[in-house]
Motif scaffolding. Structure first.
Motif, PDB file in Angstrom:
ATOM      1  N   GLY A 168      25.215 -62.428  -4.251  1.00  0.00           N
ATOM      2  CA  GLY A 168      25.661 -62.953  -5.704  1.00  0.00           C
ATOM      3  C   GLY A 168      25.868 -61.600  -6.754  1.00  0.00           C
ATOM      4  O   GLY A 168      25.058 -60.868  -5.846  1.00  0.00           O
ATOM      5  N   THR A 169      25.939 -62.004  -7.945  1.00  0.00           N
ATOM      6  CA  THR A 169      26.489 -60.637  -8.869  1.00  0.00           C
ATOM      7  C   THR A 169      25.430 -60.686  -9.917  1.00  0.00           C
ATOM      8  O   THR A 169      24.349 -59.818  -9.931  1.00  0.00           O
ATOM      9  CB  THR A 169      27.535 -60.351  -8.888  1.00  0.00           C
ATOM     10  N   LEU A 170      25.852 -61.151 -10.418  1.00  0.00           N
ATOM     11  CA  LEU A 170      24.719 -61.219 -11.683  1.00  0.00           C
ATOM     12  C   LEU A 170      23.568 -62.496 -11.767  1.00  0.00           C
ATOM     13  O   LEU A 170      22.167 -61.938 -12.398  1.00  0.00           O
ATOM     14  CB  LEU A 170      25.704 -61.977 -12.881  1.00  0.00           C
ATOM     15  N   PHE A 171      23.961 -63.309 -10.879  1.00  0.00           N
ATOM     16  CA  PHE A 171      22.445 -64.644 -10.232  1.00  0.00           C
ATOM     17  C   PHE A 171      22.492 -63.496  -8.758  1.00  0.00           C
ATOM     18  O   PHE A 171      22.949 -64.150  -7.959  1.00  0.00           O
ATOM     19  CB  PHE A 171      22.833 -65.205 -10.644  1.00  0.00           C
ATOM     20  N   LYS A 172      21.272 -62.692  -8.015  1.00  0.00           N
ATOM     21  CA  LYS A 172      21.206 -62.758  -7.317  1.00  0.00           C
ATOM     22  C   LYS A 172      20.052 -62.832  -6.386  1.00  0.00           C
ATOM     23  O   LYS A 172      19.216 -62.472  -7.088  1.00  0.00           O
ATOM     24  CB  LYS A 172      21.480 -60.503  -7.214  1.00  0.00           C
ATOM     25  N   LEU A 173      19.780 -63.303  -5.140  1.00  0.00           N
ATOM     26  CA  LEU A 173      18.459 -63.026  -4.450  1.00  0.00           C
ATOM     27  C   LEU A 173      18.711 -62.247  -3.502  1.00  0.00           C
ATOM     28  O   LEU A 173      19.812 -62.018  -2.372  1.00  0.00           O
ATOM     29  CB  LEU A 173      18.986 -64.720  -3.661  1.00  0.00           C
ATOM     30  N   THR A 174      17.765 -61.332  -3.501  1.00  0.00           N
ATOM     31  CA  THR A 174      17.565 -61.093  -2.270  1.00  0.00           C
ATOM     32  C   THR A 174      16.010 -61.370  -1.927  1.00  0.00           C
ATOM     33  O   THR A 174      15.584 -61.815  -2.015  1.00  0.00           O
ATOM     34  CB  THR A 174      16.516 -59.264  -2.468  1.00  0.00           C
ATOM     35  N   ILE A 231      14.526 -63.216  -7.198  1.00  0.00           N
ATOM     36  CA  ILE A 231      16.049 -63.648  -8.040  1.00  0.00           C
ATOM     37  C   ILE A 231      15.909 -62.556  -8.997  1.00  0.00           C
ATOM     38  O   ILE A 231      15.514 -62.044  -9.947  1.00  0.00           O
ATOM     39  CB  ILE A 231      16.018 -64.965  -8.041  1.00  0.00           C
ATOM     40  N   ASP A 232      16.909 -61.992  -9.121  1.00  0.00           N
ATOM     41  CA  ASP A 232      17.256 -61.133 -10.045  1.00  0.00           C
ATOM     42  C   ASP A 232      18.395 -61.927 -11.347  1.00  0.00           C
ATOM     43  O   ASP A 232      19.357 -62.200 -10.532  1.00  0.00           O
ATOM     44  CB  ASP A 232      17.886 -59.920  -9.690  1.00  0.00           C
ATOM     45  N   GLY A 233      18.726 -61.738 -12.568  1.00  0.00           N
ATOM     46  CA  GLY A 233      19.272 -62.403 -13.683  1.00  0.00           C
ATOM     47  C   GLY A 233      19.143 -63.469 -13.129  1.00  0.00           C
ATOM     48  O   GLY A 233      19.958 -64.550 -13.812  1.00  0.00           O
ATOM     49  N   MET A 234      17.685 -64.469 -13.271  1.00  0.00           N
ATOM     50  CA  MET A 234      17.404 -65.816 -13.823  1.00  0.00           C
ATOM     51  C   MET A 234      17.437 -65.708 -14.736  1.00  0.00           C
ATOM     52  O   MET A 234      16.368 -64.434 -15.732  1.00  0.00           O
ATOM     53  CB  MET A 234      15.852 -65.990 -13.458  1.00  0.00           C
ATOM     54  N   SER A 239       6.017 -62.991 -10.303  1.00  0.00           N
ATOM     55  CA  SER A 239       6.308 -62.273 -11.197  1.00  0.00           C
ATOM     56  C   SER A 239       8.070 -63.292 -12.637  1.00  0.00           C
ATOM     57  O   SER A 239       8.384 -64.051 -11.417  1.00  0.00           O
ATOM     58  CB  SER A 239       6.788 -60.950 -11.245  1.00  0.00           C
ATOM     59  N   GLY A 240       8.279 -62.703 -13.464  1.00  0.00           N
ATOM     60  CA  GLY A 240       9.674 -63.442 -14.035  1.00  0.00           C
ATOM     61  C   GLY A 240       9.259 -64.677 -14.641  1.00  0.00           C
ATOM     62  O   GLY A 240      10.049 -64.576 -15.233  1.00  0.00           O
ATOM     63  N   VAL A 241       7.685 -65.091 -14.350  1.00  0.00           N
ATOM     64  CA  VAL A 241       7.147 -66.635 -15.425  1.00  0.00           C
ATOM     65  C   VAL A 241       6.033 -65.992 -15.951  1.00  0.00           C
ATOM     66  O   VAL A 241       5.016 -65.061 -15.955  1.00  0.00           O
ATOM     67  CB  VAL A 241       7.212 -67.507 -14.113  1.00  0.00           C
ATOM     68  N   PHE A 242       5.958 -65.993 -17.536  1.00  0.00           N
ATOM     69  CA  PHE A 242       4.982 -66.516 -18.147  1.00  0.00           C
ATOM     70  C   PHE A 242       4.869 -67.702 -19.350  1.00  0.00           C
ATOM     71  O   PHE A 242       5.618 -67.758 -19.882  1.00  0.00           O
ATOM     72  CB  PHE A 242       5.496 -65.034 -19.232  1.00  0.00           C
ATOM     73  N   GLU A 243       4.162 -68.222 -19.127  1.00  0.00           N
ATOM     74  CA  GLU A 243       3.068 -68.868 -19.739  1.00  0.00           C
ATOM     75  C   GLU A 243       4.575 -70.277 -20.134  1.00  0.00           C
ATOM     76  O   GLU A 243       4.423 -70.881 -20.163  1.00  0.00           O
ATOM     77  CB  GLU A 243       3.177 -68.597 -21.493  1.00  0.00           C
ATOM     78  N   GLY A 244       4.285 -70.479 -18.382  1.00  0.00           N
ATOM     79  CA  GLY A 244       5.213 -71.196 -18.062  1.00  0.00           C
ATOM     80  C   GLY A 244       6.848 -71.503 -18.139  1.00  0.00           C
ATOM     81  O   GLY A 244       7.934 -72.150 -17.963  1.00  0.00           O
ATOM     82  N   THR A 275      12.792 -61.496 -16.033  1.00  0.00           N
ATOM     83  CA  THR A 275      12.952 -59.807 -15.297  1.00  0.00           C
ATOM     84  C   THR A 275      12.506 -61.039 -13.361  1.00  0.00           C
ATOM     85  O   THR A 275      12.306 -61.537 -13.382  1.00  0.00           O
ATOM     86  CB  THR A 275      11.389 -59.741 -16.138  1.00  0.00           C
ATOM     87  N   PRO A 276      12.872 -59.849 -13.212  1.00  0.00           N
ATOM     88  CA  PRO A 276      12.880 -60.417 -11.663  1.00  0.00           C
ATOM     89  C   PRO A 276      11.944 -61.575 -11.468  1.00  0.00           C
ATOM     90  O   PRO A 276      10.564 -61.544 -11.459  1.00  0.00           O
ATOM     91  CB  PRO A 276      12.696 -59.185 -10.423  1.00  0.00           C
TER      92      PRO A 276
END
Lengths: 355, 355, 355, 355
Positions: free
Chosen positions: A7-13, A27-30, A69-74, A79-80
């Motif tokens: 992926g490019t704008l939605f990228k899984l590493t 997941i970068d780009g969520m 990471s990347g989730v806050f208050e549900g 962020t990644p």
């Protein structure tokens, strides 16, 4: 470039080995602000999980996901989004007998040649267990895309010689998840299940095929000339373990068709009367359903004696131990959907830069 | 991200429209010190060129290549190699009748939807003429790879219902270029040629398939888990105009095979007795031949009346004008080879970073 | 990966050597439907052109641009926009004397080490003439961004010891283009011009600095954590020939400041009272002006005798021939703006995927 | 493209927030077969760790690293190397008072503008705590590169007005780690330490600068024209929190130098007599030492009352709580080295594809 991102704008590493600490990914780009439905992610993982029915491997894997990471208050924060699935029930010693052995049609030899080192436990990185990361990322992509009205439906369309002859429009796709093989034609599903059991009894394995339908897609997704939508879908599918072929729309049948049969005539609302194009023209979605088929080879690990070689090139006898699938397609349905969702999600975000 | 580049360490970025100033590209990553064989590049272009035989489009295109950079005193310098092929014989007025018309199964509608503008002359960017850039880049990749002993042989294996049943090992692949359809089985080639002529007489078109064999490859090429060698080959093939499917090794036939049949037993020199794996295991080359098949749909432009719609959604009648191919596969053989060479070249350079 | 592309969604791939056929590039990601103002592109090229005043190199280069693709009926189509600037007045024989010589502080030695081959004519690919491609791509980026109200103003702020002490807010930046050195303080400009002439008379060269101000930017551009807006601006600037340093906002002066001085207090409309942050906080634009400074070293080619070595490691005497700049900054003003425009354009498109 | 990856062949993708579950990353491209020295990784983390001396923040963070994948029997496998550092001592309630407040010169406002959501606890993703992932990846890069004889030495060269005037060659860089400020000039170090303590007593903060020297580098690293070695180093440095400027070699001093002073004359072994070039010519390493300087702004969080605004645009009073650094440079030394090591590692692998 080392090949573990897609992926490019939605990228899984993705990372992880079948018998290491665990597997996971970033997941970068969520997009931010998406309500996170962890139950849905877990359900998707459960569709892939070993031990879920009589016709899949009886390994027990908890496959519980932890979001790092990347989730806050549900909600997603933009962020990644990193996640981890710890390995729990891995029996490394099941593999000690193959430490120095190259199993036929596995990746043992090629990994050893490429890296000069090989994590022999369960195939290490080459294990299909790596696909758990794909399923998680696919679930997040679906979570976003279903808000846009885009849906993914994959199902088993062939196991061995047992082939679904109906088109997906003739079937009730909601029946897919009601049976162990995940075929929406219940009669055929019963036949397939019985056939897989027979195959397993011989200690053998068999190939299969999955069809996937994507509905609700807007026009305009896909980036010619190299990142055509079907080219990226094809790559995503071919990157799944055991996949040997990909076709979309008319696929290989187009070879023997004439242009006068194959052309999809337009209606005056720009929909088309037929859909041999498979929802994509010139590499760009045209608003019709996208549908494609993926071919899987038979699992290479047999519960039969096989002759092979060890790392010194000496002939050795081996026999599969552990708990293996006689046929991968029932568990691969959710993986196909996940890879489709990742690909569509990436192109969805890419298309936004034109608006 | 806008989709006009392919590759990582060996990267082609292409440009151009069928009826604009010209087409071309930049190869970034061409190794330095390679003696440039421009005659070879031109020969490759000539294999793709219209007008080369009675069964392809009779358009005349000079397709003369000009190297703009990256070569000094007959050798590559390691800097970007740019090239240009001017359009010469383009008859834009052949297309004025379709200015506001969306041709069935072409990219007219989707380009208009995506970009809000459409170069209607000959399909503009969506024209298969774009592949000249691929052929040039492929020629440079081949130029380097043949020094490493790596060779590419593609040939037509099916047109319509006429299918080559022999395996590539049973054929003399040097016969491919001796006939107009580029099928190494000369009897079948004659049948195919006659069939294509019949199809053309009806003003119709027909699909076809190409097989490609890559020989002399070392082990270790391919980057799991997403950039598996066959996944990148598949994407490269699917990015070619009119391609509907890709399979490698056993391909779709693997679906109905059992593991005991499909597994490739090792010899003690690590070669394999069979090669259902198609030279790739776990996404990494194993030193055996790579072979794959690519399915092409019938050309969408017919020399028959068709009903379609214009940009306002009104039904209109149209009929193909200009000079078109009744079947694309004879001219696509060199394109398949080129895309294979680009992909292998990229992975060849990537693999070097491990050594 | 071979380094001749910059940008992601708006990507320039450049090619060409100073004395080859020409220079140019491909812009991939140019939005469609933009009216192309070729006069503006040419004006920008003319700002970079040699021979434009008494204090720059007296080489004559036509620098006429030819658009090869991506424009139809005066508008961009969204397909790759390729362009070519033919070399015209290159005197390769001016360089035959350095064929085997490594000039001090040039790239002769390092290119030879890296590629094993060196196009010695005028530095080949390492020549600053390569920046014409950047100026063209920058012009297209500006063409789009000025429609969004985003403007770029670069000017010379130091030559040798002659330093502009006023802040950009105290200056009338429209005066920049009214004098040969491109400094908006006319008194200082006159001093600088006179100084550069003196330096040239000695056969010497001198360094300089350029400040650039970007105005009209929305909030939200920049992708933490690695693709911070100023990190990408910095890379873009450092990729220009002869650049030795980059600072933005308070820059190196921040070292000796205290937090209580440096913090930019908010107004209730979220603008800030001071702007030590340089318009970027946490890598993301905050809507204030972005400003930064770029340091250029003195040109390495002197019209004086220098001792150096040849490729065999033998000491040789050399003296610059040909026509060279005594100071690069007057001609580099447009290059700095162009690289800023490319970077902002890329992040502008990237930010759209969040909306 | 979402900005959380750096590098191409050696790529770090990082994740994590200062007060979430943890931080970490995936290194994709770590060569296989490298003996993993986890003690060294931990030592590097300890150099960055809060609470290590009287002049840094007194927060306690364990910063214990867990390797999740990519290592087998003590060696790297060539597969993705994922790692996790759990957050332990995060006091989220220290931040509840700033939930709706935009702190001056922080990223609160810009993150909120960009993502529409903000993890306010300790800055979330914008916290400098994110750099732990960089330190880990840098440690792995160093582990590989020291086997090639390449070493990284960073040290504090300025705090406030206290500036190291000696060149790095005049200093014993092994003294860097013997004092709290990490300045190899022990007298100056003592002054700096005392000064930082004074600044902290006022509840204030101060800027600083770090110099880094890279020794033992081969020629040929760096990819013109955009991925020049110093351009990638510059981007890497500018991506570190609080960095405002970057210069290499002669840097900003080059502005006021003449060519005759600045040119680095060759010796007959191709080394140079001076090194204003900073070890890089034309973007490619020339075998001399690379050295560069990085400017850091004063920390924005003050232990003083400040007036600012909340998300509604109302003026509010705030005062820093929690435990913060009065000056970041002592803890940033290892981060600068890490980012340098990542960059060099990437270019080291890229250069291998030419060999």
């Amino acid at each position: 470039m080392a090949g573990n991102s897609i992926g490019t704008l939605f990228k899984l590493t993705s990372f992880g080995e079948s018998h290491g600490e665990g597997l996971g990914g970033i997941i970068d780009g969520m997009p931010s602000g998406v309500a996170v439905d962890l139950d849905f992610v877990q359900e998707e993982l459960d569709r892939r999980k070993p031990g879920q029915s009589a016709i899949v491997t009886q390994r027990k894997e908890g496959d519980r996901i932890e979001i790092l990471s990347g989730v806050f208050e549900g909600k997603t924060t933009g962020t990644p989004l990193a996640f981890l699935i710890r390995n729990e029930n891995q029996k490394s010693k099941d593999y000690s007998h193959i430490k120095d052995t190259y199993r036929p049609s596995h990746a043992d030899y090629t990994y050893d040649q490429k890296y000069g080192i090989r994590d022999y436990r369960g195939g290490g990185r080459s294990s299909a267990r790596e696909t758990v990361a794909r399923v998680v990322a696919g679930a997040f992509a679906k979570m976003y895309l279903r808000q846009q009205g885009i849906n993914f439906s994959a199902f088993v369309c062939q196991i061995g010689h047992l082939k679904l002859e109906k088109s997906y429009q003739e079937l009730d796709l909601s029946l897919t998840e009601t049976n162990n093989v995940r075929c929406p034609d219940l009669d055929l599903a019963a036949e397939m299940e019985s056939y897989v059991k027979d195959v397993r009894k011989e200690g053998n394995t068999v190939g299969g095929a999955i069809q996937c339908v994507i509905q609700g897609l807007p026009t305009g997704l896909g980036e010619p000339v190299f990142d055509k939508l079907h080219a990226d879908l094809g790559k995503a599918m071919l990157s799944i373990n055991a996949v040997k072929g990909f076709e979309y729309g008319s696929g290989f049948e187009a070879i023997s068709m004439k242009g006068s049969e194959h052309n999809d005539a337009f209606n005056t609302d720009f929909s088309t009367q037929s859909n041999y194009s498979g929802g994509i023209q010139g590499g760009i979605s045209n608003g019709e359903d996208i549908y494609f088929k993926v071919a899987f080879k038979p699992v290479a690990t047999l519960m039969q004696k096989q002759t092979t070689v060890n790392a010194k090139g000496e002939a050795v006898e081996m026999e599969g131990k552990g708990r293996h699938d006689p046929c991968v397609v029932p568990r691969a349905v959710v993986i196909v959907e996940a890879m489709a969702a990742l690909t569509i999600m990436d192109h969805y975000l890419r298309a936004k830069s034109y608006q």
